[in-house]
Scaffold this motif. Structure first.
Motif, short mmCIF file in Angstrom:
data_model
loop_
_atom_site.label_atom_id
_atom_site.label_comp_id
_atom_site.label_asym_id
_atom_site.label_seq_id
_atom_site.Cartn_x
_atom_site.Cartn_y
_atom_site.Cartn_z
N ALA A 107 -4.75 1.03 -5.62
CA ALA A 107 -3.31 1.06 -5.39
C ALA A 107 -2.72 -0.34 -5.34
CB ALA A 107 -3.02 1.79 -4.08
N GLU A 108 -1.42 -0.40 -5.66
CA GLU A 108 -0.70 -1.67 -5.63
C GLU A 108 -0.45 -2.10 -4.20
OE1 GLU A 108 2.72 -0.99 -8.39
OE2 GLU A 108 3.71 -2.37 -6.99
N VAL A 109 -0.14 -1.10 -3.40
CA VAL A 109 0.37 -1.38 -2.07
C VAL A 109 -0.35 -0.50 -1.05
CG1 VAL A 109 2.37 -0.61 -0.72
CG2 VAL A 109 2.69 -2.27 -2.52
N LEU A 110 -0.67 -1.06 0.10
CA LEU A 110 -1.21 -0.23 1.18
C LEU A 110 -0.05 0.16 2.08
CD1 LEU A 110 -3.84 0.79 2.68
CD2 LEU A 110 -3.42 -1.10 4.24
N LEU A 111 0.15 1.46 2.25
CA LEU A 111 1.15 1.91 3.21
C LEU A 111 0.46 1.98 4.57
CD1 LEU A 111 3.93 3.08 3.97
CD2 LEU A 111 3.08 5.33 3.33
N ALA A 116 6.82 7.32 -3.80
CA ALA A 116 6.36 8.13 -4.93
C ALA A 116 7.47 8.25 -5.97
CB ALA A 116 5.91 9.50 -4.44
N LYS A 117 8.68 8.53 -5.48
CA LYS A 117 9.82 8.64 -6.42
C LYS A 117 10.02 7.36 -7.22
CE LYS A 117 13.03 11.69 -3.95
NZ LYS A 117 13.18 12.97 -4.68
N ALA A 118 9.79 6.23 -6.56
CA ALA A 118 10.01 4.95 -7.23
C ALA A 118 8.85 4.57 -8.13
CB ALA A 118 10.25 3.86 -6.19
N GLY A 119 7.82 5.41 -8.14
CA GLY A 119 6.67 5.11 -8.97
C GLY A 119 5.81 3.97 -8.45
N VAL A 120 5.89 3.71 -7.15
CA VAL A 120 5.03 2.67 -6.58
C VAL A 120 3.66 3.27 -6.34
CG1 VAL A 120 4.67 1.20 -4.56
CG2 VAL A 120 6.99 1.57 -5.45
N SER A 121 2.61 2.58 -6.76
CA SER A 121 1.29 3.13 -6.50
C SER A 121 0.85 2.66 -5.12
CB SER A 121 0.31 2.70 -7.59
OG SER A 121 -0.50 1.63 -7.16
N PHE A 122 0.66 3.61 -4.22
CA PHE A 122 0.32 3.23 -2.86
C PHE A 122 -0.81 4.10 -2.33
CE2 PHE A 122 2.05 6.74 -0.33
CZ PHE A 122 2.90 7.36 -1.24
N ALA A 123 -1.45 3.63 -1.31
CA ALA A 123 -2.53 4.39 -0.67
C ALA A 123 -2.52 4.07 0.82
CB ALA A 123 -3.87 4.02 -1.28
N VAL A 124 -3.28 4.85 1.58
CA VAL A 124 -3.37 4.62 3.02
C VAL A 124 -4.84 4.52 3.42
CG1 VAL A 124 -1.23 5.87 3.48
CG2 VAL A 124 -3.41 7.09 3.61
N LEU A 125 -5.09 3.90 4.55
CA LEU A 125 -6.46 3.79 5.04
C LEU A 125 -6.93 5.09 5.69
CD1 LEU A 125 -6.62 0.23 6.62
CD2 LEU A 125 -7.81 1.04 4.60
N GLY A 126 -5.98 5.96 6.03
CA GLY A 126 -6.34 7.25 6.62
C GLY A 126 -7.09 7.08 7.92
N ARG A 127 -8.25 7.71 8.03
CA ARG A 127 -8.99 7.67 9.28
C ARG A 127 -9.54 6.30 9.61
NH1 ARG A 127 -9.46 12.91 7.83
NH2 ARG A 127 -8.69 14.23 9.51
N ASP A 128 -9.61 5.43 8.59
CA ASP A 128 -10.10 4.08 8.86
C ASP A 128 -9.04 3.19 9.47
OD1 ASP A 128 -12.29 3.78 5.96
OD2 ASP A 128 -12.57 4.64 7.96
N GLU A 129 -7.81 3.70 9.57
CA GLU A 129 -6.76 2.87 10.14
C GLU A 129 -6.87 2.89 11.65
OE1 GLU A 129 -2.64 3.17 8.36
OE2 GLU A 129 -2.14 3.39 10.48
N ARG A 130 -6.96 1.69 12.23
CA ARG A 130 -6.98 1.63 13.68
C ARG A 130 -5.65 1.02 14.13
NH1 ARG A 130 -12.08 1.01 12.16
NH2 ARG A 130 -13.71 1.52 13.64
N CYS A 131 -5.35 1.17 15.37
CA CYS A 131 -4.14 0.56 15.89
C CYS A 131 -4.12 -0.91 15.50
CB CYS A 131 -4.10 0.69 17.41
SG CYS A 131 -2.61 -0.02 18.12
N CYS A 132 -2.93 -1.43 15.10
CA CYS A 132 -2.83 -2.85 14.73
C CYS A 132 -3.14 -3.73 15.93
CB CYS A 132 -1.44 -3.16 14.22
SG CYS A 132 -0.15 -3.00 15.46
N GLY A 133 -3.02 -3.20 17.12
CA GLY A 133 -3.34 -3.97 18.33
C GLY A 133 -2.12 -4.47 19.07
#
Lengths: 661, 264, 322
Positions: free
Chosen positions: A421-425, A449-466
């Protein structure tokens, strides 16, 4: 007798003998002053080192705007006038005195002619009058209006009276001289001339005038030298420490204001002794002008809580004067009581309000760090958040949601393909686990998605930013979470991050690079606004709705982002955009920062209630926010106060998406 | 006093129901994304011991013991950060059989020797059998008091308060005993100081195997066996009361409630 | 002869718990081709024996003398002695705290296997199997009790009562409790709230973390419960916060209740709590979060702030219930 204007002057020290006494007294006053300055400087030296003399051009720029133009002081118009009168007037008076010294002691014949008439006589007189007007304005406010933000001490009264006496005796000296000598250039000193005209009948003969002049001259000298000697021991010290403080202010955005903590074993974590602060923190205590604007701007104080940033800083000043070294700061004074430290939302309204750029908020966090890391003594509700962070990597104890619930029902192929992905949400804990905030994340994802930006998320690997851990004061936990997230970024090839949460945004942008992150971080308001500007998103319309935008503290004050969200909202035709009374840099906090959103505040003292009332009074139908904490706090506050009216709180992304149908 | 506190590391019991999965073949929960945490009642037990040592039991020595895999060292380190004096782990894979666990713990307690008081949590948040305390007591030939929430010293021994269905009971103990601890507003586990957390990484943890304890053979085969493990399916649907305004909704709710209550 | 021994501490009387326990015993005895023996300990055992007699083949009564102030260790020793004499196939207890503590200890002494909080019992291939909730109520397991006797404490109210038959023989136990010096009950503290036992309550109004303090429990919930003629209860969060006594905690490690109506106010409904209300006939909830898990267990509910809802509800109900 017609005297040529080019030879206009007056006799310096006319009618005065024993001038040597003046020099002696001056040296004595100077010595006392220098001693006072030295003592202060010695106090600052006990603080830890900090680099604040880099980028001199930028610092001079700050000094120009805040020290000379006094832009912040002028935010209060009355105070702006009175202070500029006093400040500007005094500068001229000091220059005039220097001219006298140059002429009398160094023999430079400058106090003559047109210069004497225009500057030394006319402008100086005007300056003196301005100072007096300023002092009277100050006195009127202090003694008649009595606003609660000022500190009502005998020192302040004394200083005001002393200054008025100095100016008063100055005009009397001038008046007596003009009356006694029949000065042909008297018209060039309008106020001195006025004083002479008033004085002459009262005092009587030339002999009487000369005696009077002599006495008042020495009185004026004594008072002036008294001021010099006394100045470093009073709040008037700010004439020196203020500019120094402005020069050595932080050049970084407020969002980067918290210091990193070293986990070397022999240092104390956090601050509970003056020596653990930096020299700049201690200078802050001495630069404070006692104006009280920080406390007036403080949302906790406004909501009725005891926290007062001004009193905290002045408390440090009191402690600096105490002889015991290394005494505990927390609970030493009512102003430094630990309960107050937990009322701070870290919104930095105090820092924004301060005319001499004192940094109040980071000191509160420093003190919190001591309580959390050295004593493990902090509010139970925050303890739950911390424990939950340690066990579950998120602060929301009891949530039944999981990290990807928000994506239910949305067609998002490749949602977890981060490397491609281009961008991590970056969803954030609020966005993932608090039901209302999941909707904002959905809206953001749909827009991307509408803007056609390719993005992905870390999902369960995302931890609190702190961020909650950091603001509550547990740096250790913060670093541990941050390192894990950074490792995930590196392992999964993340380069660009977009997030809808300003707390995450601020932490990822300012606090992660130090720990090794090289990712670019944007807030969704800027990113979406960019997409609209590029034409990749076409906003629809929302006709007939009135809307106010509430600036999130961590986007606005902490990062200077005020325009992008507004431009985003303005790109939706039909929306009537209104500004809230306290908006932009003076925006009022929702009450959710600093770990406060995890606590139960007493209902009568809720910051969110104060802000919600302000919002409801504008009569808007919609409130746009750019932060999940603002969303929670304001929805609660507005729902509690709106009665039968239909007022909704929406995230920026939801407004945009709704406009698109 | 020489106090032993037994701890268990379990899968986070607050994992949301939707993320909770079972392996029906191995008949245990799947790890999934859940973290491993110390069982809360074990932490209540440790906190009880620590408060006892802070107060009436000044000078007591607290040893923490766990039976588990290498990950359980984290549980012991947290206990050390909370200022337990010594930590021991018996290397074992997780096992749902309470007697097996009790036998291992008993062997370790005998090897360590000389305990005046043994505290365990009333039950674990995973299998929740609630038996290890009682079985451990029987293995060691000690009396047991369950559901204790307060602990004090009295003349000649200890005074403990335990919860009952109708209130509480106070008992006096004049010998060594095993107490199972339940949660109370006073035994919420303390947060360790960061310095202690940092130092806990350096303290040694004694690790023993079953062989070191003189136990042979598989864990007490033949006490109990999990035949099935399943997630029951629920089909209840909630009807949200109708109404435009709050008053109307409350009206509807009141009528439903009155119906249910009156119908009985 | 396969005995199924039922142990009851007589102070609670012939309540739903005792009835369910005897029902479970009857069916288990039938499945193991045995008979039911009941052992009743403590004050009230004699009267209880009259109720139990039609449901058991033999009733042993331990009352009078030193049994009028039973000590837990002495009771356990006595039960152990009876078990060694009659060698039962199964021993069943109710869910009171003494029973919960004694069951595993008894099993150990007899070389048997214990299980707790069983919600169902069956016999498969001659092995007694118990079903119970595990993982904080998120799952259920069927546990085989491999050794004999199988000692189980049951969620007795969940079991159907026994069918009365010809009354069995009532006998005195025949021995006094042993003296236990090293561990004694010195004080009994009754629950100060004066409520009916939660397990027996018909109507329960429960509060959770969302209540926010001790006062609202008394001001709002207790008064609502009063209007309904019910009791208040709480989740573990509320008890740990000290807002209500631990006595009122409902859940896996609290009371298991089976009311006609369980009204859950400002509680999220985590599985550890809802595991304690699975036998409630009607569950309703008031919560600000429409996605709160509690609603998955409800038959009806209202999304709203309890601070506004409960006073109004009280008013309406007071009018309706006149």
């Amino acid at each position: 007798m017609q005297v040529n204007a080019s030879e206009a002057t007056r006799q310096i020290y006319w009618n005065i003998s024993h001038i040597w006494l003046m020099y002696v007294l001056f040296l004595v006053a100077l010595a006392i002053a220098v001693w006072g300055l030295y003592r202060r400087w010695a106090q600052w030296r006990q603080g830890a080192p900090l680099a604040r003399f880099d980028h001199p051009l930028a610092r001079l720029g700050l000094l120009w705007r805040q020290g000379l133009l006094q832009v912040r002081t002028a935010r209060d118009r009355y105070a702006g006038f009175l202070h500029r009168f006093i400040f500007g007037g005094w500068i001229v008076l000091l220059l005039a005195t220097t001219v006298v010294a140059l002429d009398a002691d160094l023999g430079l014949p400058i106090m003559r002619g047109l210069f004497y008439l225009v500057f030394q006589s006319f402008l100086t007189d005007l300056a003196g009058a301005l100072v007096l007007v300023g002092l009277l304005m100050a006195a009127g406010r202090r003694w008649l209006v009595r606003p609660p933000t000022l500190v009502y001490s005998s020192e302040a009264t004394g200083l005001l009276l002393l200054l008025m006496a100095i100016l008063g005796t100055g005009f009397l000296v001038e008046g007596a001289r003009i009356a006694a000598t029949g000065d042909p250039w008297a018209a060039w000193s309008p106020f001195g001339h006025l004083a002479a005209w008033l004085m002459a009948p009262a005092v009587g003969s030339v002999e009487a005038l000369r005696s009077f002049h002599r006495v008042i001259w020495w009185v004026h000298l004594a008072l002036s030298f008294g001021l010099i000697a006394w100045l470093p021991y009073t709040k008037l010290m700010h004439v020196l420490t203020g500019p120094l403080n402005i020069y050595t202010a932080s050049l970084e955005p407020v969002g980067a204001a918290l210091k990193p903590v070293s986990f070397e074993e022999n240092t104390t974590f956090g601050v509970n002794a003056l020596g653990s602060f930096t020299w700049k923190d201690l200078l802050d205590a001495d630069a404070c002008t006692e104006c009280g604007r920080c406390t007036a701007a403080c949302p906790a104080n406004t909501a009725g809580k005891d926290l007062s940033p001004r009193d905290l800083i002045l408390g440090l000043r009191t402690l600096l004067a105490r002889p015991e070294k290394g005494a505990a700061i927390i609970d030493a004074l009512p102003a430094t009581a630990r309960e107050r430290l937990w009322q701070c939302t870290t919104c930095a309204a105090c820092m924004e309000a301060c005319p001499v750029l004192v940094e109040q908020m980071p000191k509160i966090v420093d003190l919190r760090r001591y309580l959390v890391m050295e004593e493990a003594d902090f509010p139970e509700s925050m303890q739950e958040a911390i424990t939950s962070l340690e066990s579950r990597n998120h602060p929301f104890r009891g949530t039944q949601a999981s990290r990807l619930d928000w994506a239910d029902g949305l067609e998002l192929p490749g949602l977890e393909a981060v490397a491609e992905a281009e961008v991590l949400l970056w969803v954030g804990c609020s966005g993932a686990l608090v039901e209302r905030n999941q909707k904002a994340v959905r809206a953001t994802a749909q827009l991307l998605a509408k803007a056609g930006v390719s993005f992905a998320v870390l999902g369960r690997d995302e931890r609190c930013c702190g961020d909650p851990a950091r603001r509550i004061g547990n740096e250790f936990l913060f670093e541990s979470l941050a390192r894990e997230n950074i490792a995930a970024f590196q392992a999964r090839g993340v380069r660009q991050i977009v997030t809808a949460c300003p707390h995450c945004f601020n932490t990822l942008r300012h606090e992660y690079p130090r720990l090794g992150s090289t990712c670019e971080v944007r807030h969704h308001s800027e990113f979406l606004q960019g997409l609209v500007a590029e034409g990749r998103l076409q906003p629809g319309t929302l006709p007939g709705r009135s809307l106010a935008y509430h600036d999130p503290c961590y986007l606005g004050r902490h990062n200077g982002i005020y325009d992008a969200p507004r431009q985003l909202l303005q790109s939706v035709p039909g929306l009537e955009l209104r500004e809230l009374p306290r908006c932009g840099p003076s925006g009022f906090c929702c009450g959710g920062g600093g770990g406060l959103s995890f606590t139960e505040e007493p209902p009568a003292q809720r910051v969110s209630r104060v802000r919600s009332e302000e919002i409801l009074e504008t009569g808007v139908d919609l409130v746009a926010v750019g932060c999940p904490f603002c969303m929670s706090m304001l929805e609660d506050g507005i729902n509690a106060g709106r009665g039968e009216r239909d007022v909704r709180v929406l995230d920026l992304s939801e407004v945009l998406l709704q406009s698109m149908g | 006093m020489n106090i032993l506190v037994c701890l268990k590391q379990i899968l986070d019991p607050e994992v949301p129901a939707r993320d909770f999965r079972i392996d029906p073949v191995r008949r245990q929960a799947e790890r999934g994304a859940a973290n491993l945490v110390t069982n809360i009642f074990c932490e209540n037990a440790l906190e009880t011991a620590l408060q006892f040592r802070d107060g009436p039991g000044v000078g007591s020595r607290i040893t923490v013991l766990t039976c588990g895999p290498a990950s359980a060292d984290d549980t012991l380190r947290k206990a050390i950060a909370m200022k337990a004096d010594a930590a021991v782990r018996i290397q074992e894979e997780a096992c749902p059989d309470p007697l097996a666990v009790a036998q291992v713990l008993a062997a370790a307690a005998r090897k360590l020797g000389g305990f005046d008081l043994i505290l365990v949590g009333r039950e674990a948040g995973d299998w929740g059998a609630g038996q290890v305390g009682g079985l451990l007591a029987e293995e060691l030939g000690l009396p047991c008091v369950a559901f204790v929430d307060r602990l004090e010293v009295c003349e000649g021994g200890l005074r403990v308060r335990r919860q009952t269905d109708t209130g509480a009971e106070v008992l006096e103990l004049r010998s060594a005993a095993v107490l199972t601890i339940t949660n109370d507003e006073h035994n919420v586990p303390r947060i360790p100081k960061i310095r202690d957390v940092m130092m806990s990484g350096r303290q040694p943890i004694t690790t023993w195997t079953r062989g070191d304890l003189g136990l042979e053979g598989p864990l007490a085969a033949g006490y109990s066996e999990v035949l099935e493990l399943f997630i029951p399916v629920s089909d209840r649907r909630c009807e949200f009361v109708a109404g435009e305004t709050l008053a109307e909704q409350v009206d509807a709710l009141a009528r439903r409630v009155a119906e249910v209550v009156g119908a009985v | 002869m396969n005995h199924t021994l039922v142990c009851l501490f007589a102070t609670a009387g012939f309540d739903k718990s005792a009835q369910g326990l005897l029902g479970a015993a009857e069916r288990l005895a039938a499945a193991t081709e045995g008979r039911v023996t009941a052992l009743l300990l403590g004050p009230g055992a004699g009267r209880l024996a009259q109720d139990i007699a039609p449901l058991a083949a033999t009733v042993l009564v331990a009352e009078g003398g030193a049994w009028s102030d039973p000590q837990p260790e002495a009771c356990l020793d006595a039960i152990t002695r009876v078990c060694r004499e009659i060698a039962p196939r199964a021993v069943l207890f109710s869910s009171d705290t003494w029973s919960q503590e004694m069951a595993p200890r008894l099993a150990h002494r007899l070389g048997g296997t214990a299980v707790g909080d069983a919600i169902a019992l069956e016999v498969r291939d001659g092995v007694i199997c118990a079903t119970r909730q595990v993982y904080g109520g998120k799952a259920q397991a069927v546990i085989a009790l491999r050794r004999s006797p199988g000692v189980a404490w049951l969620r007795a109210r969940s079991f159907a009562p026994a069918t009365p038959g010809a009354p069995g023989e009532i006998r005195d136990l025949g021995f006094e409790p042993g003296a236990v010096a090293h561990i004694r009950v010195v004080e009994r503290l009754a629950d100060a709230t004066g409520q009916v036992r939660l397990e027996d309550a018909r109507i329960i109004v429960a509060g959770g973390r969302g209540i926010g303090g001790a006062e609202p429990f008394q001001q709002e919930l207790a008064r609502l419960a009063e209007v309904l003629g019910g009791q208040i209860a709480a989740t573990r969060a509320a008890c740990d916060a000290g807002w209500v006594p631990a006595l009122l905690q409902v859940g896996t490690t609290g009371k298991k209740v089976a009311p006609e109506l369980y009204l859950a106010v400002a509680l999220s409904g985590a599985s550890q709590h809802t595991a304690g209300i699975s036998d409630a006939r009607n569950i309703a909830a008031i919560n600000t979060d429409p996605e709160a898990p509690i609603f998955k267990h409800c038959s009806f509910g209202l999304v709203g702030d309890y601070r506004q809802v409960v006073p109004l509800l009280r008013e309406r109900l007071a009018a309706l219930c006149k």
